[in-house]
Design a protein around this motif. Structure first.
Motif, PDB file in Angstrom:
ATOM      1  N   SER A  14     -70.798  95.613  23.256  1.00 52.56           N
ATOM      2  CA  SER A  14     -70.826  94.172  23.008  1.00 52.56           C
ATOM      3  C   SER A  14     -69.815  93.787  21.930  1.00 52.56           C
ATOM      4  CB  SER A  14     -72.227  93.733  22.589  1.00 52.56           C
ATOM      5  OG  SER A  14     -72.251  92.368  22.237  1.00 52.56           O
ATOM      6  N   LYS A  15     -69.785  94.557  20.838  1.00 50.17           N
ATOM      7  CA  LYS A  15     -68.861  94.274  19.736  1.00 50.17           C
ATOM      8  C   LYS A  15     -67.499  94.939  19.927  1.00 50.17           C
ATOM      9  CE  LYS A  15     -72.557  93.955  16.282  1.00 50.17           C
ATOM     10  NZ  LYS A  15     -73.047  94.485  14.978  1.00 50.17           N
ATOM     11  N   LYS A  16     -67.417  95.858  20.901  1.00 51.67           N
ATOM     12  CA  LYS A  16     -66.195  96.628  21.143  1.00 51.67           C
ATOM     13  C   LYS A  16     -65.786  97.414  19.900  1.00 51.67           C
ATOM     14  CE  LYS A  16     -64.477  93.706  24.868  1.00 51.67           C
ATOM     15  NZ  LYS A  16     -63.338  92.966  25.438  1.00 51.67           N
ATOM     16  N   THR A  17     -66.756  98.170  19.392  1.00 49.95           N
ATOM     17  CA  THR A  17     -66.517  99.030  18.238  1.00 49.95           C
ATOM     18  C   THR A  17     -67.038 100.429  18.541  1.00 49.95           C
ATOM     19  OG1 THR A  17     -68.646  98.424  17.230  1.00 49.95           O
ATOM     20  CG2 THR A  17     -66.709  97.115  16.607  1.00 49.95           C
ATOM     21  N   LEU A  18     -66.550 101.409  17.784  1.00 51.73           N
ATOM     22  CA  LEU A  18     -67.050 102.772  17.923  1.00 51.73           C
ATOM     23  C   LEU A  18     -67.248 103.382  16.541  1.00 51.73           C
ATOM     24  CD1 LEU A  18     -64.666 105.132  17.365  1.00 51.73           C
ATOM     25  CD2 LEU A  18     -63.790 104.192  19.494  1.00 51.73           C
ATOM     26  N   ASP A  19     -68.172 104.343  16.480  1.00 44.73           N
ATOM     27  CA  ASP A  19     -68.508 105.036  15.235  1.00 44.73           C
ATOM     28  C   ASP A  19     -68.592 106.524  15.553  1.00 44.73           C
ATOM     29  OD1 ASP A  19     -69.557 106.073  12.922  1.00 44.73           O
ATOM     30  OD2 ASP A  19     -71.168 104.602  12.718  1.00 44.73           O
ATOM     31  N   TYR A  20     -67.588 107.284  15.090  1.00 44.43           N
ATOM     32  CA  TYR A  20     -67.521 108.723  15.342  1.00 44.43           C
ATOM     33  C   TYR A  20     -67.907 109.476  14.076  1.00 44.43           C
ATOM     34  CZ  TYR A  20     -65.405 113.349  15.918  1.00 44.43           C
ATOM     35  OH  TYR A  20     -65.179 114.706  15.955  1.00 44.43           O
ATOM     36  N   VAL A  21     -68.793 110.470  14.220  1.00 46.17           N
ATOM     37  CA  VAL A  21     -69.243 111.276  13.086  1.00 46.17           C
ATOM     38  C   VAL A  21     -69.139 112.751  13.447  1.00 46.17           C
ATOM     39  CG1 VAL A  21     -71.144 111.825  11.527  1.00 46.17           C
ATOM     40  CG2 VAL A  21     -70.841 109.477  12.325  1.00 46.17           C
ATOM     41  N   ASP A  22     -68.481 113.522  12.590  1.00 47.35           N
ATOM     42  CA  ASP A  22     -68.447 114.982  12.706  1.00 47.35           C
ATOM     43  C   ASP A  22     -69.446 115.527  11.692  1.00 47.35           C
ATOM     44  OD1 ASP A  22     -67.884 117.727  12.345  1.00 47.35           O
ATOM     45  OD2 ASP A  22     -65.819 117.453  13.017  1.00 47.35           O
ATOM     46  N   ALA A  23     -70.592 116.019  12.178  1.00 47.38           N
ATOM     47  CA  ALA A  23     -71.683 116.423  11.290  1.00 47.38           C
ATOM     48  C   ALA A  23     -71.257 117.519  10.317  1.00 47.38           C
ATOM     49  CB  ALA A  23     -72.879 116.888  12.116  1.00 47.38           C
ATOM     50  N   ASP A  44     -67.377  87.902  11.116  1.00 49.74           N
ATOM     51  CA  ASP A  44     -68.762  88.250  10.826  1.00 49.74           C
ATOM     52  C   ASP A  44     -69.097  89.574  11.497  1.00 49.74           C
ATOM     53  OD1 ASP A  44     -71.859  88.083  11.516  1.00 49.74           O
ATOM     54  OD2 ASP A  44     -71.487  86.757   9.815  1.00 49.74           O
ATOM     55  N   ALA A  45     -69.872  90.411  10.817  1.00 48.89           N
ATOM     56  CA  ALA A  45     -70.203  91.736  11.350  1.00 48.89           C
ATOM     57  C   ALA A  45     -70.977  91.656  12.660  1.00 48.89           C
ATOM     58  CB  ALA A  45     -71.003  92.523  10.320  1.00 48.89           C
ATOM     59  N   SER A  46     -71.620  90.529  12.931  1.00 49.63           N
ATOM     60  CA  SER A  46     -72.376  90.382  14.180  1.00 49.63           C
ATOM     61  C   SER A  46     -71.461  90.148  15.378  1.00 49.63           C
ATOM     62  CB  SER A  46     -73.364  89.218  14.061  1.00 49.63           C
ATOM     63  OG  SER A  46     -72.676  87.986  13.886  1.00 49.63           O
ATOM     64  N   VAL A  47     -70.196  89.809  15.121  1.00 49.06           N
ATOM     65  CA  VAL A  47     -69.248  89.524  16.203  1.00 49.06           C
ATOM     66  C   VAL A  47     -68.504  90.790  16.610  1.00 49.06           C
ATOM     67  CG1 VAL A  47     -67.201  88.196  16.868  1.00 49.06           C
ATOM     68  CG2 VAL A  47     -68.991  87.131  15.471  1.00 49.06           C
ATOM     69  N   THR A  48     -67.808  91.396  15.665  1.00 43.04           N
ATOM     70  CA  THR A  48     -67.054  92.626  15.914  1.00 43.04           C
ATOM     71  C   THR A  48     -66.596  93.169  14.567  1.00 43.04           C
ATOM     72  OG1 THR A  48     -65.209  93.616  17.152  1.00 43.04           O
ATOM     73  CG2 THR A  48     -64.848  91.427  16.225  1.00 43.04           C
ATOM     74  N   SER A  49     -65.602  94.027  14.575  1.00 40.95           N
ATOM     75  CA  SER A  49     -65.001  94.537  13.343  1.00 40.95           C
ATOM     76  C   SER A  49     -63.499  94.285  13.396  1.00 40.95           C
ATOM     77  CB  SER A  49     -65.270  96.038  13.191  1.00 40.95           C
ATOM     78  OG  SER A  49     -64.515  96.577  12.119  1.00 40.95           O
ATOM     79  N   THR A  50     -62.908  94.053  12.224  1.00 42.99           N
ATOM     80  CA  THR A  50     -61.455  93.878  12.144  1.00 42.99           C
ATOM     81  C   THR A  50     -60.847  94.895  11.176  1.00 42.99           C
ATOM     82  OG1 THR A  50     -61.715  92.194  10.416  1.00 42.99           O
ATOM     83  CG2 THR A  50     -61.569  91.417  12.702  1.00 42.99           C
ATOM     84  N   TYR A  88     -65.306 107.960  11.426  1.00 44.47           N
ATOM     85  CA  TYR A  88     -64.228 107.108  11.919  1.00 44.47           C
ATOM     86  C   TYR A  88     -64.874 105.901  12.586  1.00 44.47           C
ATOM     87  CZ  TYR A  88     -59.787 106.242  14.534  1.00 44.47           C
ATOM     88  OH  TYR A  88     -58.625 105.729  15.062  1.00 44.47           O
ATOM     89  N   ILE A  89     -64.795 104.741  11.922  1.00 50.67           N
ATOM     90  CA  ILE A  89     -65.420 103.517  12.423  1.00 50.67           C
ATOM     91  C   ILE A  89     -64.321 102.500  12.680  1.00 50.67           C
ATOM     92  CG2 ILE A  89     -67.164 101.747  11.982  1.00 50.67           C
ATOM     93  CD1 ILE A  89     -68.306 103.600   9.805  1.00 50.67           C
ATOM     94  N   ARG A  90     -64.312 101.915  13.877  1.00 52.26           N
ATOM     95  CA  ARG A  90     -63.200 101.033  14.200  1.00 52.26           C
ATOM     96  C   ARG A  90     -63.486 100.177  15.437  1.00 52.26           C
ATOM     97  NH1 ARG A  90     -57.930 103.140  15.969  1.00 52.26           N
ATOM     98  NH2 ARG A  90     -57.958 101.087  16.953  1.00 52.26           N
ATOM     99  N   PRO A  91     -62.705  99.100  15.619  1.00 56.57           N
ATOM    100  CA  PRO A  91     -62.738  98.376  16.892  1.00 56.57           C
ATOM    101  C   PRO A  91     -61.880  99.107  17.921  1.00 56.57           C
ATOM    102  CG  PRO A  91     -61.203  97.314  15.393  1.00 56.57           C
ATOM    103  CD  PRO A  91     -61.849  98.437  14.620  1.00 56.57           C
ATOM    104  N   TYR A  92     -62.184  98.905  19.201  1.00 55.56           N
ATOM    105  CA  TYR A  92     -61.336  99.523  20.220  1.00 55.56           C
ATOM    106  C   TYR A  92     -60.695  98.479  21.142  1.00 55.56           C
ATOM    107  CZ  TYR A  92     -65.482  99.235  23.354  1.00 55.56           C
ATOM    108  OH  TYR A  92     -66.563  98.811  24.097  1.00 55.56           O
ATOM    109  N   TYR A  93     -60.691  97.221  20.698  1.00 55.01           N
ATOM    110  CA  TYR A  93     -60.022  96.183  21.477  1.00 55.01           C
ATOM    111  C   TYR A  93     -58.576  96.019  21.005  1.00 55.01           C
ATOM    112  CZ  TYR A  93     -61.034  93.369  17.312  1.00 55.01           C
ATOM    113  OH  TYR A  93     -61.122  92.914  16.018  1.00 55.01           O
ATOM    114  N   LYS A  94     -57.775  95.400  21.847  1.00 57.41           N
ATOM    115  CA  LYS A  94     -56.424  94.965  21.496  1.00 57.41           C
ATOM    116  C   LYS A  94     -56.333  93.467  21.758  1.00 57.41           C
ATOM    117  CE  LYS A  94     -54.183  97.772  24.210  1.00 57.41           C
ATOM    118  NZ  LYS A  94     -53.041  98.452  24.877  1.00 57.41           N
TER     119      LYS A  94
END
Length: 448
Positions: free
Chosen positions: A273-282, A340-346, A360-366
């Motif tokens: 929905s927000k077009k974001t991803l959150d990658y974690v290497d434990a 706003d964090a409820s919309v997406t990330s910039t 690694y936290i980021r948007p994946y839209y262009k």
């Protein structure tokens, strides 16, 4: 005689077969494939989204201000700074000395006010080891020197072809001084000073405490943009981030608009929905070691560069050495973009582990431009200060910086972002925007 030896030969062959069987069985039991441990393998580097960047494309000043004969001029447009910065590649710096370990805001304000000079403003501390790609050092550079303001005084250039440069770090109070030898006095006036006379007028707003604020004196016409948000391939991120992508298992949570990917060690959570991803290497998260600023910037920059992760104009914006964190902020047309964090990330947020990325936290839209842009007016810096002072609970003396930028919002159409220009102010560690008002055909935005 022949029968006698046949029995002996049979016994010998049986012994050889038994010995070979035991040897083969032992080899199978004790065989270890020559694989690197999973947690030590590096992700493949042949996955690329966008073209790679140079460090100077990401570490940039956000403002340049000139003070000459009691007149202030400046710009927040990098394109207007670029030619001047390119001239600086030809200069050489020497005689770096520590002036003070506790230079306060008053001292820095005084340096900018008392002489003919120009100042480069950076959003966060820049290690000199990073910046020397722009301004090379002749002498050995001081260790751990970083700064967020660079003040160049040209008052003595007529006598010596030299400038005095100050590197001020308003975060820790360090102030360094050095000499800069320019290649040509005539070129300095032609390409630096004379060019500055075409920049817009600025005001210097001094306060009871804190740094002086430097802002445009006049209102300005700015474009309001409409963009389509085009999604980058999640499979490409999976292939770039996971060591062995074929082992990754996925699950879908339609209720929360989430997709989860894991190989048992690392996890990537995608918010569709927000077009974001959150990658974690434990494993990397469990092995954080404090790293200096230069290494943090270089390591995270190289990590993003390896998979071409610059899906927009992202620039170095913040550093947190206590948590090994670097943040890169999205810019459009040299204006920072917030939402706003409820919309997406910039923003792209990175946390560096001992030898590799930990989070690694980021948007994946262009952003894809569409022909629905319009011209609006953004108020003068002085008016912005007045309106910020009226906000509930805001003491203008506590505001650390004020900058124009874009506020990203959505409308009723899917996959459409509207970028509205407004004023942002930094207070208590966060950027806040002035309330937006509807705009149409040149109507003012950003102020009520």
């Amino acid at each position: 005689m022949g029968l006698k030896y046949i029995e002996q030969i049979k016994s010998l062959l049986l012994f050889v077969l038994v010995f070979l069987s035991i040897t083969l069985t032992f080899s199978i039991w004790t065989y270890k494939p020559d694989y690197d441990p999973l947690e030590k393998q590096k992700p493949p580097l042949n996955v690329s989204f966008e073209k790679k960047q140079q460090l100077a494309d990401v570490v940039k000043p956000y403002r340049m201000v000139f003070h000459e004969k009691d007149t202030w001029r400046g710009t927040d447009r990098y394109e207007e700074m670029k030619n001047m910065l390119n001239r600086m590649h030809r200069w050489r710096i020497s005689n770096m000395t520590l002036v003070s370990k506790n230079a306060n805001a008053y001292k820095v304000n005084q340096l900018m006010r008392d002489a003919d000079n120009f100042t480069l403003f950076f959003p966060a501390e820049v290690p000199y080891a990073i910046f020397q790609n722009i301004l090379p050092t002749v002498d050995e550079q001081p260790k751990n020197l970083s700064f967020n303001k660079m003040i160049l005084d040209w008052g003595r250039i007529d006598d010596s072809d030299e400038l005095i440069v100050f590197f001020a770090n308003t975060a820790n109070g360090q102030l360094y001084k050095a000499k800069v030898h320019v290649d040509s006095q005539d070129d300095f006036y032609k390409y630096i000073i004379d060019k500055s006379h075409s920049l817009e007028r600025y005001i210097a707003y001094a306060r009871e405490r804190g740094n002086t604020l430097y802002l445009p004196a006049q209102e300005e016409k700015v474009m309001q943009y409409t963009y389509l948000s085009s999604s980058s391939s999640i499979d490409k991120f999976k292939n770039a981030l996971f060591t062995m992508p074929k082992r990754v298992k996925s699950s879908i949570d339609d209720t929360n608009f989430k997709e989860n990917y894991t190989d048992g060690v690392s996890m990537m959570t995608v918010n569709t929905s927000k077009k974001t991803l959150d990658y974690v290497d434990a494993n990397a998260v469990d092995n954080l070691e404090k790293t200096n600023k230069s290494s943090l910037i270089l390591n995270t920059f190289n990590f993003i560069n390896e998979h071409g992760g610059w899906t927009g104009d992202f620039r170095y914006e913040d550093v947190d050495t206590s948590n090994n964190k670097i943040m890169y902020q999205l810019y459009v047309k040299d204006y920072m973009v917030y939402t706003d964090a409820s919309v997406t990330s910039t923003a792209i947020e990175t946390v560096w582990g001992e030898t590799r990325i930990a989070r690694y936290i980021r948007p994946y839209y262009k952003l894809v431009s569409v022909p629905e842009n319009e011209t609006v007016m953004i108020e003068s810096g002085e008016r912005a200060i007045e309106e910020i002072s009226k906000q509930d609970g805001v003491d203008i003396n506590d505001v650390e910086e004020i900058r124009p930028g874009y506020y990203l919002s959505t409308n009723e159409r899917p996959n459409v972002f509207i970028l509205k220009p407004t004023w942002f102010y930094f207070i208590n560690g966060k950027w806040k925007s002035l309330p937006l008002v509807p705009s149409a055909g040149g109507e003012q935005v950003g102020l009520e």
